[in-house]
Design a protein around this motif. Sequence first.
Motif, PDB file in Angstrom:
ATOM      1  N   ILE A 166       0.841  -1.206   0.000  1.00 41.40           N
ATOM      2  CA  ILE A 166       0.000   0.000   0.000  1.00 41.40           C
ATOM      3  C   ILE A 166       0.871   1.249   0.000  1.00 41.40           C
ATOM      4  O   ILE A 166       0.635   2.190  -0.764  1.00 41.40           O
ATOM      5  CB  ILE A 166      -0.955  -0.011   1.212  1.00 41.40           C
ATOM      6  N   VAL A 167       1.890   1.254   0.853  1.00 40.53           N
ATOM      7  CA  VAL A 167       2.782   2.414   0.926  1.00 40.53           C
ATOM      8  C   VAL A 167       3.538   2.598  -0.390  1.00 40.53           C
ATOM      9  O   VAL A 167       3.742   3.721  -0.838  1.00 40.53           O
ATOM     10  CB  VAL A 167       3.745   2.278   2.130  1.00 40.53           C
ATOM     11  N   LYS A 168       3.929   1.499  -1.040  1.00 37.28           N
ATOM     12  CA  LYS A 168       4.605   1.579  -2.337  1.00 37.28           C
ATOM     13  C   LYS A 168       3.692   2.209  -3.384  1.00 37.28           C
ATOM     14  O   LYS A 168       4.118   3.054  -4.165  1.00 37.28           O
ATOM     15  CB  LYS A 168       5.041   0.190  -2.792  1.00 37.28           C
ATOM     16  N   ASN A 169       2.420   1.825  -3.365  1.00 37.24           N
ATOM     17  CA  ASN A 169       1.467   2.426  -4.304  1.00 37.24           C
ATOM     18  C   ASN A 169       1.260   3.906  -4.017  1.00 37.24           C
ATOM     19  O   ASN A 169       1.067   4.705  -4.935  1.00 37.24           O
ATOM     20  CB  ASN A 169       0.126   1.688  -4.252  1.00 37.24           C
ATOM     21  N   ILE A 170       1.310   4.291  -2.758  1.00 33.83           N
ATOM     22  CA  ILE A 170       1.199   5.712  -2.411  1.00 33.83           C
ATOM     23  C   ILE A 170       2.409   6.463  -2.937  1.00 33.83           C
ATOM     24  O   ILE A 170       2.285   7.570  -3.472  1.00 33.83           O
ATOM     25  CB  ILE A 170       1.064   5.884  -0.883  1.00 33.83           C
ATOM     26  N   ILE A 197      -4.950   7.634   2.839  1.00 36.94           N
ATOM     27  CA  ILE A 197      -4.485   6.245   2.877  1.00 36.94           C
ATOM     28  C   ILE A 197      -3.348   6.106   3.866  1.00 36.94           C
ATOM     29  O   ILE A 197      -3.312   5.153   4.650  1.00 36.94           O
ATOM     30  CB  ILE A 197      -4.061   5.781   1.465  1.00 36.94           C
ATOM     31  N   LEU A 198      -2.424   7.042   3.840  1.00 37.98           N
ATOM     32  CA  LEU A 198      -1.307   6.981   4.781  1.00 37.98           C
ATOM     33  C   LEU A 198      -1.798   7.097   6.225  1.00 37.98           C
ATOM     34  O   LEU A 198      -1.315   6.389   7.113  1.00 37.98           O
ATOM     35  CB  LEU A 198      -0.300   8.092   4.468  1.00 37.98           C
ATOM     36  N   GLY A 199      -2.789   7.941   6.459  1.00 39.54           N
ATOM     37  CA  GLY A 199      -3.373   8.059   7.797  1.00 39.54           C
ATOM     38  C   GLY A 199      -4.034   6.762   8.238  1.00 39.54           C
ATOM     39  O   GLY A 199      -3.891   6.339   9.390  1.00 39.54           O
ATOM     40  N   LEU A 200      -4.749   6.101   7.330  1.00 42.00           N
ATOM     41  CA  LEU A 200      -5.372   4.823   7.656  1.00 42.00           C
ATOM     42  C   LEU A 200      -4.330   3.750   7.951  1.00 42.00           C
ATOM     43  O   LEU A 200      -4.504   2.941   8.866  1.00 42.00           O
ATOM     44  CB  LEU A 200      -6.296   4.373   6.518  1.00 42.00           C
ATOM     45  N   VAL A 201      -3.247   3.742   7.192  1.00 38.96           N
ATOM     46  CA  VAL A 201      -2.172   2.777   7.441  1.00 38.96           C
ATOM     47  C   VAL A 201      -1.556   2.998   8.819  1.00 38.96           C
ATOM     48  O   VAL A 201      -1.304   2.048   9.562  1.00 38.96           O
ATOM     49  CB  VAL A 201      -1.104   2.858   6.325  1.00 38.96           C
ATOM     50  N   VAL A 202      -1.340   4.253   9.162  1.00 38.22           N
ATOM     51  CA  VAL A 202      -0.786   4.562  10.488  1.00 38.22           C
ATOM     52  C   VAL A 202      -1.750   4.116  11.585  1.00 38.22           C
ATOM     53  O   VAL A 202      -1.334   3.512  12.586  1.00 38.22           O
ATOM     54  CB  VAL A 202      -0.463   6.072  10.595  1.00 38.22           C
ATOM     55  N   ILE A 203      -3.046   4.377  11.411  1.00 39.67           N
ATOM     56  CA  ILE A 203      -4.046   3.959  12.397  1.00 39.67           C
ATOM     57  C   ILE A 203      -4.065   2.436  12.517  1.00 39.67           C
ATOM     58  O   ILE A 203      -4.148   1.886  13.623  1.00 39.67           O
ATOM     59  CB  ILE A 203      -5.453   4.490  12.023  1.00 39.67           C
ATOM     60  N   ILE A 204      -3.966   1.734  11.407  1.00 41.33           N
ATOM     61  CA  ILE A 204      -3.953   0.264  11.440  1.00 41.33           C
ATOM     62  C   ILE A 204      -2.743  -0.231  12.224  1.00 41.33           C
ATOM     63  O   ILE A 204      -2.860  -1.138  13.052  1.00 41.33           O
ATOM     64  CB  ILE A 204      -3.968  -0.313  10.012  1.00 41.33           C
ATOM     65  N   TYR A 205      -1.581   0.346  11.957  1.00 42.78           N
ATOM     66  CA  TYR A 205      -0.384  -0.054  12.704  1.00 42.78           C
ATOM     67  C   TYR A 205      -0.523   0.247  14.184  1.00 42.78           C
ATOM     68  O   TYR A 205      -0.151  -0.558  15.024  1.00 42.78           O
ATOM     69  CB  TYR A 205       0.845   0.657  12.147  1.00 42.78           C
ATOM     70  N   ILE A 206      -1.063   1.401  14.519  1.00 37.97           N
ATOM     71  CA  ILE A 206      -1.206   1.773  15.931  1.00 37.97           C
ATOM     72  C   ILE A 206      -2.213   0.853  16.621  1.00 37.97           C
ATOM     73  O   ILE A 206      -1.989   0.425  17.759  1.00 37.97           O
ATOM     74  CB  ILE A 206      -1.607   3.251  16.064  1.00 37.97           C
ATOM     75  N   THR A 207      -3.319   0.538  15.948  1.00 38.13           N
ATOM     76  CA  THR A 207      -4.324  -0.312  16.584  1.00 38.13           C
ATOM     77  C   THR A 207      -3.878  -1.767  16.681  1.00 38.13           C
ATOM     78  O   THR A 207      -4.457  -2.523  17.463  1.00 38.13           O
ATOM     79  CB  THR A 207      -5.667  -0.262  15.834  1.00 38.13           C
ATOM     80  N   ALA A 208      -2.867  -2.153  15.937  1.00 37.59           N
ATOM     81  CA  ALA A 208      -2.358  -3.526  16.053  1.00 37.59           C
ATOM     82  C   ALA A 208      -1.765  -3.766  17.448  1.00 37.59           C
ATOM     83  O   ALA A 208      -1.856  -4.875  17.971  1.00 37.59           O
ATOM     84  CB  ALA A 208      -1.324  -3.805  14.971  1.00 37.59           C
ATOM     85  N   VAL A 209      -1.198  -2.737  18.049  1.00 42.36           N
ATOM     86  CA  VAL A 209      -0.582  -2.892  19.374  1.00 42.36           C
ATOM     87  C   VAL A 209      -1.624  -3.236  20.443  1.00 42.36           C
ATOM     88  O   VAL A 209      -1.494  -4.272  21.113  1.00 42.36           O
ATOM     89  CB  VAL A 209       0.241  -1.638  19.752  1.00 42.36           C
TER      90      VAL A 209
END
Length: 160
Positions: free
Chosen positions: A31-35, A46-58
């Motif tokens: 996803i980041v590569k496509n961005i 999209i970058l904000g959603l990716v960051v939120i996904i990473y943060i919520t994984a914890v």
Amino acid sequence: MERRSTLLLKIALFILAAPVLIFCIAMVPVIVKNIAEGLAGVDYAILGLVVIIYITAVPYYIALFQAWKLLSYIDANNAFSEQSVTALRIIKRSAIIISALYILALPLFFIFAEYDDAPGLIIIGLLLVFAAGVIAVFAAVLVRLLRQAIDIKTENDLTI
């Protein structure tokens, strides 16, 4: 209690953990590569959603670990203990954190849905908030019930 009784639930915890781990390791770099190649206009969403996904994984993995510990307490015939109450409280807090983070991400879901002309994406964001909220409420009810059961057990132990 036999260990086999919670084996299925422990396997389910691994099944719940695997897709998130695979998504965070395999899909997010794509996803980041496509961005980086440029999707024009919604890159920040999209970058904000990716960051939120990473943060919520914890907190997600913290909750799964606490569920594992809770199942271990059940295996050890120690289900009605302060340790179980603590594990449920941590699960509740983790679910609240996840729900709050996805509430903050709802505008990003809206921006991406407007760009992609897919209003269903907003519903997905709302479902994530709702699911985490339901888990938080359920854990809070279990904490309260477990606390009452421990109090009754303690009272019965003292009268005998």
